[in-house]
Design an enzyme around this catalytic site. Structure first.
Site, PDB file in Angstrom:
ATOM      1  N   LYS A 504       0.831  -1.213   0.000  1.00  0.00           N
ATOM      2  CA  LYS A 504       0.000   0.000   0.000  1.00  0.00           C
ATOM      3  C   LYS A 504       0.858   1.251   0.000  1.00  0.00           C
ATOM      4  O   LYS A 504       0.649   2.178  -0.788  1.00  0.00           O
ATOM      5  CB  LYS A 504      -0.929   0.003   1.214  1.00  0.00           C
ATOM      6  CG  LYS A 504      -2.177  -0.839   1.040  1.00  0.00           C
ATOM      7  CD  LYS A 504      -3.142  -0.623   2.206  1.00  0.00           C
ATOM      8  CE  LYS A 504      -4.394  -1.467   2.009  1.00  0.00           C
ATOM      9  NZ  LYS A 504      -5.336  -1.316   3.141  1.00  0.00           N
ATOM     10  N   ALA A 593     -21.338 -14.525  -3.339  1.00  0.00           N
ATOM     11  CA  ALA A 593     -19.998 -14.329  -2.766  1.00  0.00           C
ATOM     12  C   ALA A 593     -19.180 -15.615  -2.871  1.00  0.00           C
ATOM     13  O   ALA A 593     -18.851 -16.048  -3.963  1.00  0.00           O
ATOM     14  CB  ALA A 593     -20.094 -13.830  -1.326  1.00  0.00           C
ATOM     15  N   ASP A 661     -29.065  -4.746  -7.870  1.00  0.00           N
ATOM     16  CA  ASP A 661     -27.978  -5.697  -7.623  1.00  0.00           C
ATOM     17  C   ASP A 661     -28.510  -7.130  -7.673  1.00  0.00           C
ATOM     18  O   ASP A 661     -27.873  -8.017  -8.272  1.00  0.00           O
ATOM     19  CB  ASP A 661     -27.334  -5.414  -6.256  1.00  0.00           C
ATOM     20  CG  ASP A 661     -26.168  -6.344  -5.985  1.00  0.00           C
ATOM     21  OD1 ASP A 661     -25.195  -6.312  -6.759  1.00  0.00           O
ATOM     22  OD2 ASP A 661     -26.248  -7.116  -5.010  1.00  0.00           O
ATOM     23  N   LYS A 665     -27.559 -10.164 -10.468  1.00  0.00           N
ATOM     24  CA  LYS A 665     -27.178 -11.529 -10.091  1.00  0.00           C
ATOM     25  C   LYS A 665     -28.101 -12.555 -10.732  1.00  0.00           C
ATOM     26  O   LYS A 665     -27.658 -13.611 -11.207  1.00  0.00           O
ATOM     27  CB  LYS A 665     -27.204 -11.670  -8.568  1.00  0.00           C
ATOM     28  CG  LYS A 665     -26.134 -10.839  -7.857  1.00  0.00           C
ATOM     29  CD  LYS A 665     -26.279 -10.919  -6.344  1.00  0.00           C
ATOM     30  CE  LYS A 665     -25.203 -10.079  -5.645  1.00  0.00           C
ATOM     31  NZ  LYS A 665     -25.370 -10.085  -4.175  1.00  0.00           N
TER      32      LYS A 665
END
Length: 804
Positions: A504, A593, A661, A665
């Protein structure tokens, strides 16, 4: 006696030359009988050739010559080369006057590289109290008159060597490598890497105990370590294996070097001047275990193609080709009738390609008129990779690895013994091809090179998971995960060796502005194989890069749903490109997920199972919301605020509540069943009242209480023991082009599979013809950065294992 031979890099000014003197001194003071053969020092041979060419072109060469002399004299107390420099000067002036030179003159000029080297080493040794003597091999090795690649006259040369060494046993003889002379004392050279040949001949004539070849590497490697970072040293080889390596271009050996050693069974040891503690590679007559030994590369070669309908099967074609090659003194390293559908391909040295082309065009002139031959062409942009020890039984592994990395060999050839296979590769691809083949054959672990786009919540978690698990995965699975690129929307961090834990800060400090093409170019420049690009963005624009990534050897993994839910035209185009380039695209986390939903549906569909309906709670956020609102005595706005506070929602909760959303899906699953629905065709129940759909997120959050009455009424209107669930449902005749897609809020029995859902879990019911009314149920955590990242990680491992 041992014969020691030192190469040009070992003899270069500085550390190398010091190490050479130390090595000779150690053996001398240990009373080991030795003779030393030397190559030209540093780049002397190349520099002499440049001087010749400048003289030929009547370009002033004096400044270069002075620089050459300065280097050769460095470290000497006096100029011991006056005679040699004087002769060189005259030779170059003569070439300049004539504007040309013969191979005979070239041999005279470049011979001075070895002469100066041997005199230099002998002088330095004497200054260090070591009795050494310059030995001009032109007085020993007598050859034919084939200037540039002369062949020794064995009987005469052997007698000369034995007589000379019998009279000069009290000194260390420093012998010039590479050169000899005709019976009329005209200087000749022995061809490429001829200094090794000189040493090998001396070892044979003198019945040496061992030939020790000192170079700048630790021995013979599984591939050139300058080209393959993971190359491994080979401890032992047989003469046969070494000879194969030499024939197929191994830089460290000369094809003729092995023969004199085999005749007398004299071991050859390849050693590193700069690392005297290393045992090097030992080459003996003893046969080693069978198996692939090494990869060697031929560059500076060209492929000549003869194409025409009358070539294959026509008697005498090969004989005519080889007659042309013989008449023009051209050696053919590979010939194959597989370079075109109706043609013959042969590989020759690039400097002989033009001569070969002219000769073949003349030979087949009549065949052009009969159209038996329609084209003779030369491809200079090639290299040859030879796999020494490879047979056809498992050649599919390296070949498949090449195809997987989008490298297609131009031509294949295997030897009569079936133990060596050569591949003609485009010059632009040969370094990457070499690394791909080496990794497939010799790699302890399969290296997977990963570029991660997007390092937010999911992307950052994924990177941490990879760094934490990489060593264990390499140990258990033999898969080395190497994240070579991390990018956000503005900057990229690139490191071919992989990023570290402080990525990072490094990205912030040293990240570069970039386009995706820059990442592709970086992968090509560093010959990275087994490429995977991971899209952890939510960007609509980024998916446009999928096509070019797939076309440039990247497999794709995405947690970004956009590519699968934009127009069906793009959906089809992407899959066409993936198929054409034999690339994979995994996106298990697009729905559910980390749950194995998409894979299950793909498998069912592929097996021919008739899926009749899919229904489920697709959103972990809305699952939490309605699971709790349905059973708790709380206002809708209170439960929604809890979800917001726990980080379950998007910053603007309306992105969850509008149902888009869930619709995306659902569309992804529909397209897995080859349905051609578009997003606009989905019937979506928006959970946000029209009055709250406009305005800022901050304004919406202030007005959450306006939702309470609406949802309390819906809750109160339910039947006994019913609960609310926001579901996606795919139904209709799914054997047609399109199905019925609905996203809606419904009431279900509390004791049903949907009704018993807890927390933020997702659940999916898959109804099929075989399973009837009993659906396949997949349930579990359907949201969260850790779960999603773990799902992406699973896709990485799934892809990686396919590459094993």
């Amino acid at each position: 006696m041992k014969i020691l031979k030192f190469g040009g890099k070992s003899l270069a000014n500085g550390e190398g030359l010091q190490k050479v003197i130390q090595t000779i001194a150690q053996k001398y003071f240990n009373n080991e009988p030795i003779a030393v053969v030397v190559s030209a020092r540093g780049n002397a041979t190349d520099e002499l050739v440049i001087l010749l060419k400048k003289a030929q072109a009547n370009i002033n060469f004096q400044a270069d010559f002075e620089q050459f002399k300065k280097y050769q004299l460095e470290g000497l107390k006096e100029n011991i080369f006056e005679e040699e420099f004087s002769v060189l000067q005259k030779l170059l002036e003569g070439v300049s006057l004539l504007g040309d030179y013969s191979e005979k003159i070239k041999d005279q000029v470049i011979a001075y590289g070895e002469i100066l080297s041997a005199k230099y080493v002998a002088n330095v040794l004497n200054e260090n109290s070591i009795k050494a003597q310059f030995t001009d091999s032109r007085q020993l090795i007598k050859t034919d008159i084939n200037f540039g690649n002369a062949q020794p006259i064995d009987a005469v040369s052997k007698r000369n060597v034995l007589d000379y060494f019998e009279k000069n046993t009290d000194k260390v003889n420093i012998v010039t490598g590479f050169i000899g002379s005709t019976l009329h004392n005209e200087t000749t050279t022995l061809g490429r890497n001829g200094s090794n040949y000189t040493a090998s001949l001396l070892a044979n004539y003198l019945n040496a105990e061992e030939f020790q070849n000192y170079t700048h590497v630790d021995g013979i490697f599984t591939a050139n370590p300058d080209l393959v970072a993971d190359a491994k040293k080979i401890e032992r080889l047989s003469f046969n294996e070494a000879n194969e390596l030499a024939n197929f271009g191994a830089q460290i050996l000369h094809a003729k070097t092995i023969i004199p050693l085999v005749e007398k069974n004299i071991p050859l040891r390849i050693l590193n001047t700069f690392n005297p503690e290393n045992d090097g590679t030992l080459i003996t007559s003893e046969q080693t275990n069978e198996g692939i030994k090494s990869l060697s590369v031929l560059t500076n070669v060209s492929l000549i193609n003869l194409e025409g309908r009358g070539l294959l099967g026509k008697t005498g074609v090969d004989a005519r080709i080889f007659r042309v090659m013989a008449e023009n003194d051209i050696s053919v390293s590979i010939i194959s009738q597989g370079s075109s559908e109706r043609g013959i391909g042969l590989v020759v040295s690039s400097d002989k390609a033009s001569k070969a082309l002219v000769g073949l065009e003349k030979e087949f002139e009549t065949d052009f008129y009969t159209k038996d031959v329609n084209k003779i062409s030369v491809n200079d942009n090639i290299a040859v990779i030879s796999i020494i020890g490879q047979d056809l039984t498992n050649f599919h592994k390296p070949y498949t690895a090449l195809i997987r990395n989008k490298i297609t060999p131009i031509l294949l050839n295997n030897t009569v013994t079936g133990r060596n296979i050569s591949l003609v590769i485009s010059q632009d691809e040969f370094k990457r091809a070499l690394n791909v083949i080496h990794g497939e054959i010799f790699g302890v672990a399969k290296k997977i090179n990963i570029a991660i786009f997007g390092h937010g919540t999911v992307g950052g978690t994924l990177i941490s998971q990879i760094l934490e698990s990489a060593k264990n995965i390499e140990k258990r699975k033999g898969i080395k995960l190497n994240v070579f690129a991390i990018a956000n929307s503005k900057k990229v961090l690139l490191n071919k060796f992989g990023i570290s834990e402080n990525w990072k800060a490094t990205l912030e400090d040293k990240g570069q502005d970039y386009k995706v093409e820059d990442v592709i170019a970086y992968a090509k420049e560093h010959h990275l194989e087994n490429l995977i690009a991971i899209d952890n963005t939510a960007s609509t624009a980024f998916i446009e890069n999928y096509i070019s990534l797939a076309e440039n050897s990247f497999d794709l993994i995405s947690s970004n749903k956009v590519a699968n839910t934009v127009s069906f035209d793009f959906y089809k185009k992407l899959r066409k490109v993936l198929k054409e380039n034999q690339k994979e695209y995994l996106y298990e986390t697009n729905v559910g997920a980390g749950l194995p939903l998409i894979d299950t549906i793909k498998l069912l569909h592929l097996s021919g199972e008739n899926i009749t309906k899919i229904k489920g709670v697709f959103s972990g956020t809305l699952s939490y919301l309605f699971n709790n609102f349905s059973v708790e005595n709380k206002k809708f706005s209170e439960v929604l605020q809890e979800a917001i506070d726990k980080g379950f929602t998007e910053p603007d909760p309306r992105e969850d509540l509008n149902g888009n959303d869930v619709g995306r899906k659902l569309l992804i699953l529909a397209r897995e069943l080859d349905l051609q629905n578009e997003f606009e065709e989905i019937q979506i129940q928006n959970l946000i009242p029209e009055a709250l759909r406009e305005g800022s997120a901050a304004d919406f959050l202030k007005r959450l209480s306006e939702l309470d009455g609406i949802y309390q009424n819906i809750k109160d209107a339910q039947g006994p023991n019913e609960v609310l669930r926001y579901i996606g449902e795919l139904s209709g005749d799914l054997q047609q082009d399109k199905g019925k897609l609905e996203v809606k809020l419904i009431s279900v029995p509390a004791n049903s599979a949907l009704g018993s859902l807890k927390g933020s879990d997702s659940i999916f019911e898959i109804y099929t013809e075989s399973y009837g009314e009993q659906p396949i149920v997949i349930q579990g955590a359907g949201a969260g950065a850790s779960v999603t990242a773990r799902g992406v990680f699973g896709d990485i491992l799934r892809l990686s294992e396919k590459k094993l």
